[in-house]
Design an enzyme around this catalytic site. Structure first.
Site, PDB file in Angstrom:
ATOM      1  N   ASP A  84      30.941  28.883 -11.347  1.00  0.00           N
ATOM      2  CA  ASP A  84      30.407  29.999 -12.107  1.00  0.00           C
ATOM      3  C   ASP A  84      28.946  29.664 -12.376  1.00  0.00           C
ATOM      4  O   ASP A  84      28.641  28.587 -12.920  1.00  0.00           O
ATOM      5  CB  ASP A  84      31.186  30.154 -13.411  1.00  0.00           C
TER       6      ASP A  84
ATOM      7  N   ASP B 133      25.046  41.891 -12.428  1.00  0.00           N
ATOM      8  CA  ASP B 133      26.163  42.476 -13.175  1.00  0.00           C
ATOM      9  C   ASP B 133      27.287  42.787 -12.193  1.00  0.00           C
ATOM     10  O   ASP B 133      27.512  43.936 -11.822  1.00  0.00           O
ATOM     11  CB  ASP B 133      25.699  43.748 -13.886  1.00  0.00           C
TER      12      ASP B 133
END
Length: 104
Positions: A51, A75
Site C-alpha cells: 500500500d 483516488d
C-alpha cells in the site's frame, strides 16, 4: 503502478534515472514486470507490492532519496477517503523523503 504502462515508458526513456512502481495488486505488478522486461527497462525500475501510503509512512528510511513522485491514480475508489493517496498525512510523510526542490 497499475499495469505499468507509464512506468515502462518512463524507465525506457530515462535510463539514467531509477524508478519504483508501487501497487498492492499482484496482477498489475505482473503486467508491469512483463512490460519492463519487454521494453528492456528492468535495469532501472523496481516494483514493490505494498500500500503506497503505508510504504511512505513506515517502509522507507527518512533520507532525502526521492526527487520526483508521480501519482497516476490518486483516488482509485471514488468516495473512499481512506484509499486516497493525496491527502494531508500522506503528503506530510513525503517531506522527509524528498530531496530539496523535489516535485510531487
Amino acid at each position: 503502478c497499475g499495469s505499468g504502462e507509464a512506468l515502462c515508458s518512463l524507465a525506457a526513456s530515462r535510463p539514467d534515472a531509477d524508478f519504483v512502481g508501487v501497487d498492492w495488486f499482484r496482477g498489475g505488478l505482473a503486467a508491469a514486470m512483463q512490460g519492463l522486461d519487454e521494453a528492456g527497462a528492468s535495469a532501472n525500475a523496481r516494483l514493490v507490492r505494498a500500500d503506497a501510503a503505508t510504504l511512505l509512512r513506515d517502509g522507507l528510511e527518512a533520507r532525502r532519496a526521492l526527487d520526483e513522485v508521480l501519482v497516476f491514480f490518486p483516488d482509485p475508489w471514488r468516495g473512499s477517503e481512506g484509499r486516497r493517496i493525496v491527502r494531508p498525512e500522506v503528503v506530510q510523510s513525503l517531506s522527509p523523503l524528498m530531496q530539496d526542490g523535489g516535485r510531487l
